[in-house]
Write an enzyme that holds these catalytic residues in place. Structure first.
Site, PDB file in Angstrom:
ATOM      1  N   LYS A  21       0.933  -1.067   0.058  1.00  0.00           N
ATOM      2  CA  LYS A  21      -0.063   0.156   0.108  1.00  0.00           C
ATOM      3  C   LYS A  21       0.895   1.263  -0.029  1.00  0.00           C
ATOM      4  O   LYS A  21       1.495   1.709   1.107  1.00  0.00           O
ATOM      5  CB  LYS A  21      -0.893   0.039   1.327  1.00  0.00           C
ATOM      6  CG  LYS A  21      -1.683   1.166   1.559  1.00  0.00           C
ATOM      7  CD  LYS A  21      -2.913   1.362   0.768  1.00  0.00           C
ATOM      8  CE  LYS A  21      -3.720   2.578   0.969  1.00  0.00           C
ATOM      9  NZ  LYS A  21      -5.145   2.560   0.439  1.00  0.00           N
TER      10      LYS A  21
ATOM     11  N   ASN B  57     -17.962  -6.128  -5.382  1.00  0.00           N
ATOM     12  CA  ASN B  57     -18.190  -6.183  -3.998  1.00  0.00           C
ATOM     13  C   ASN B  57     -19.333  -5.842  -3.368  1.00  0.00           C
ATOM     14  O   ASN B  57     -19.814  -4.855  -3.631  1.00  0.00           O
ATOM     15  CB  ASN B  57     -16.729  -5.446  -3.344  1.00  0.00           C
ATOM     16  CG  ASN B  57     -16.801  -5.578  -1.843  1.00  0.00           C
ATOM     17  OD1 ASN B  57     -17.089  -6.623  -1.487  1.00  0.00           O
ATOM     18  ND2 ASN B  57     -16.124  -4.723  -1.234  1.00  0.00           N
ATOM     19  N   GLN B  58     -19.959  -6.863  -2.590  1.00  0.00           N
ATOM     20  CA  GLN B  58     -21.313  -6.468  -2.066  1.00  0.00           C
ATOM     21  C   GLN B  58     -20.922  -5.624  -0.879  1.00  0.00           C
ATOM     22  O   GLN B  58     -20.884  -6.316   0.238  1.00  0.00           O
ATOM     23  CB  GLN B  58     -21.890  -7.632  -1.781  1.00  0.00           C
ATOM     24  CG  GLN B  58     -22.405  -8.404  -2.996  1.00  0.00           C
ATOM     25  CD  GLN B  58     -23.327  -9.782  -2.653  1.00  0.00           C
ATOM     26  OE1 GLN B  58     -22.877 -10.346  -1.336  1.00  0.00           O
ATOM     27  NE2 GLN B  58     -24.255 -10.100  -3.457  1.00  0.00           N
TER      28      GLN B  58
ATOM     29  N   TYR C 242     -21.178  -9.997   0.998  1.00  0.00           N
ATOM     30  CA  TYR C 242     -21.397  -8.791   1.980  1.00  0.00           C
ATOM     31  C   TYR C 242     -21.096  -9.623   3.115  1.00  0.00           C
ATOM     32  O   TYR C 242     -21.795 -11.129   3.225  1.00  0.00           O
ATOM     33  CB  TYR C 242     -22.693  -8.218   2.217  1.00  0.00           C
ATOM     34  CG  TYR C 242     -22.738  -7.253   3.423  1.00  0.00           C
ATOM     35  CD1 TYR C 242     -22.259  -5.992   3.505  1.00  0.00           C
ATOM     36  CD2 TYR C 242     -23.364  -7.578   4.566  1.00  0.00           C
ATOM     37  CE1 TYR C 242     -21.940  -5.256   4.574  1.00  0.00           C
ATOM     38  CE2 TYR C 242     -23.459  -6.971   5.440  1.00  0.00           C
ATOM     39  CZ  TYR C 242     -22.697  -5.520   5.697  1.00  0.00           C
ATOM     40  OH  TYR C 242     -22.725  -4.898   6.812  1.00  0.00           O
TER      41      TYR C 242
HETATM   42  N1  LIG Z   1     -17.920  -7.394   1.093  1.00  0.00           N
HETATM   43  C1  LIG Z   1     -17.756  -6.647   2.572  1.00  0.00           C
HETATM   44  N2  LIG Z   1     -18.748  -6.936   3.617  1.00  0.00           N
HETATM   45  C2  LIG Z   1     -18.767  -6.439   4.432  1.00  0.00           C
HETATM   46  N3  LIG Z   1     -18.218  -5.037   4.743  1.00  0.00           N
HETATM   47  C3  LIG Z   1     -17.356  -4.706   3.594  1.00  0.00           C
HETATM   48  C4  LIG Z   1     -17.110  -5.536   2.620  1.00  0.00           C
HETATM   49  N4  LIG Z   1     -16.265  -5.088   1.639  1.00  0.00           N
HETATM   50  C5  LIG Z   1     -15.646  -3.868   2.274  1.00  0.00           C
HETATM   51  N5  LIG Z   1     -16.222  -3.626   3.672  1.00  0.00           N
HETATM   52  C6  LIG Z   1     -16.122  -2.583   4.785  1.00  0.00           C
HETATM   53  O1  LIG Z   1     -16.336  -1.533   3.919  1.00  0.00           O
HETATM   54  C7  LIG Z   1     -15.217  -0.440   4.601  1.00  0.00           C
HETATM   55  C8  LIG Z   1     -14.308  -0.085   3.215  1.00  0.00           C
HETATM   56  O2  LIG Z   1     -13.805  -1.286   2.690  1.00  0.00           O
HETATM   57  P1  LIG Z   1     -12.152  -1.156   2.271  1.00  0.00           P
HETATM   58  O3  LIG Z   1     -11.227  -0.483   3.209  1.00  0.00           O
HETATM   59  O4  LIG Z   1     -11.993  -2.362   1.750  1.00  0.00           O
HETATM   60  O5  LIG Z   1     -12.275   0.233   1.053  1.00  0.00           O
HETATM   61  P2  LIG Z   1     -11.066   0.675   0.243  1.00  0.00           P
HETATM   62  O6  LIG Z   1     -11.349   0.785  -1.020  1.00  0.00           O
HETATM   63  O7  LIG Z   1      -9.715  -0.086   0.496  1.00  0.00           O
HETATM   64  O8  LIG Z   1     -11.077   2.298   0.951  1.00  0.00           O
HETATM   65  P3  LIG Z   1      -9.779   3.263   1.019  1.00  0.00           P
HETATM   66  O9  LIG Z   1      -9.957   4.003  -0.103  1.00  0.00           O
HETATM   67  O10 LIG Z   1      -9.971   3.881   2.332  1.00  0.00           O
HETATM   68  O11 LIG Z   1      -8.414   2.482   0.859  1.00  0.00           O
HETATM   69  C9  LIG Z   1     -14.496  -1.179   5.763  1.00  0.00           C
HETATM   70  O12 LIG Z   1     -14.819  -1.107   6.982  1.00  0.00           O
HETATM   71  C10 LIG Z   1     -14.667  -2.749   5.217  1.00  0.00           C
HETATM   72  O13 LIG Z   1     -14.639  -3.569   6.125  1.00  0.00           O
HETATM   73 MG   LIG Z   2      -8.187   0.637   1.406  1.00  0.00          MG
END
Ligand SMILES: Nc1ncnc2c1ncn2[C@@H]1O[C@H](COP(=O)(O)OP(=O)(O)OP(=O)(O)O)[C@@H](O)[C@H]1O
Ligand SMILES: [Mg+2]
Length: 241
Positions: A37, A174-175, A206
Site C-alpha cells: 500500500k 464487492n457487496q 457482504y
Molecule cells: N464485502 C464486504 N462486506 C462487509 N463489509 C465490507 C465488505 N467490503 C468492504 N467492507 C467494509 O467497508 C469498508 C471499506 O472497505 P475497504 O477498506 O476495503 O475500502 P477501500 O476501497 O480499501 O478504502 P480506501 O479508499 O480507504 O483504501 C471497511 O470497513 C470494510 O470492512
Molecule cells: Mg484501502
C-alpha cells in the site's frame, strides 16, 4: 514476477478487502504474494510507530505479518494523498513508489499494489493515481460495488484506463452493502461486461458482523473466474501489457 494494481471506482469500495482476500487465497495455496500500500492516509500511532490501517487489515485477514516494506508514504490526515502530504509539509513522489514496486516484484512471486481512492485522486500537484498506474505498468483489478449505481462509475473508470492503454485484468464486484436485489446485481454484472468489454472476475459477498478472520476464502472464490488472474500472472513481461 507478476503483479496487479488494485484500484476501485471510489474510496471505501473494498480495495483493501479484495487485496486481503487475494493475498490470503494465494498464501493458502503456497504462493509468495505481497500486499503493498504505497500511500496511506489516515495512518495511526501504535505506541511510537505509525501504522497503516490497510496493512493492519491485510495482516489480520491473512494471519501473518508482512514486515516493514508495506508502505512508502504514511500520513495522519485521512484525506487525498496530495492534501494529507501538503498538510504535513511533504510531497508524494511517484519515483520512490516505482522503485519499491520494482524491488518487491523482484523479491516476491506475486505483488498486489493497492491504490488510494479511485483513478483520478491526486497524488501531488502534477500526478493522479492513474499516472502512477501507467508508470508501474501493472495490469489493473478494478473493484466496484456489486449493487445499484455501479454501472456508471465502473464503465467511466474502464474508459479512463482504456484511454491510457492500461491493461485491465478484470472487475471484482464487492457487496459493500447488504440486501441488494439479486436481480439488480445479476443485471449489473451482465451490463458491465457488455458495456465495458472487461470480464468480471467474481463477486465478493457482504460479510455480516465483520468476522473476516473466519472466512473460508477458498470456498468463496470457488465461483470466481480465477483463471483470468492466473493467465495475467503467467505473462512473462509486464511490457506485454
Ligand atoms: N464485502 C464486504 N462486506 C462487509 N463489509 C465490507 C465488505 N467490503 C468492504 N467492507 C467494509 O467497508 C469498508 C471499506 O472497505 P475497504 O477498506 O476495503 O475500502 P477501500 O476501497 O480499501 O478504502 P480506501 O479508499 O480507504 O483504501 C471497511 O470497513 C470494510 O470492512
Ligand atoms: Mg484501502
Amino acid at each position: 514476477m507478476g503483479g496487479f494494481f488494485i484500484t476501485g471506482t471510489d474510496t471505501e469500495i473494498g480495495k483493501t478487502m479484495i487485496t486481503a482476500v487475494l493475498t490470503k487465497y494465494y498464501l493458502d495455496r503456497g504462493a509468495d504474494i505481497f500486499p503493498y500500500k504505497p500511500v496511506q492516509s489516515g495512518a495511526e500511532w501504535e505506541g511510537d510507530k505509525l501504522t497503516a490501517p490497510d496493512t493492519v487489515f491485510y495482516e489480520r485477514f491473512a494471519g501473518r505479518e508482512f514486515g516493514t516494506e508495506t508502505n512508502t508514504y504514511l500520513f495522519k490526515i485521512p484525506s487525498s494523498p496530495h492534501l494529507a502530504a501538503a498538510l504535513e509539509g511533504v510531497k508524494v513522489e511517484s519515483q520512490p513508489i516505482v522503485d519499491q514496486t520494482e524491488k518487491l516484484l523482484n523479491s516476491h512471486e506475486h505483488l498486489l499494489v493497492e491504490g488510494a481512492g479511485g483513478l483520478i485522486v491526486p497524488l501531488n500537484e502534477e500526478e493522479t493515481m492513474i499516472d502512477l498506474i501507467d508508470r508501474l505498468s501493472l495490469p489493473v483489478i478494478l473493484v466496484a460495488r456489486a449493487g445499484l449505481g455501479t454501472i456508471n462509475h465502473t464503465v467511466l473508470s474502464v474508459m479512463a484506463l482504456k484511454q491510457r492503454n492500461i491493461k485491465i485484468a478484470g472487475i471484482v464486484l464487492n457487496q459493500v452493502t447488504p440486501d441488494e436485489l439479486p436481480e439488480i446485481e445479476e443485471d449489473n454484472r451482465k451490463m458491465l461486461e457488455k458495456l465495458s468489454d472487461v470480464p468480471v472476475i467474481g463477486t465478493f459477498p457482504y460479510i455480516k458482523g465483520q468476522e473476516f478472520e473466519k472466512l473460508d476464502v477458498g470456498e468463496i472464490l470457488e465461483n470466481w473466474n480465477i483463471n483470468i488472474l492466473e493467465e495475467a500472472m503467467q505473462h512473462e513481461s509486464r511490457k506485454a501489457y
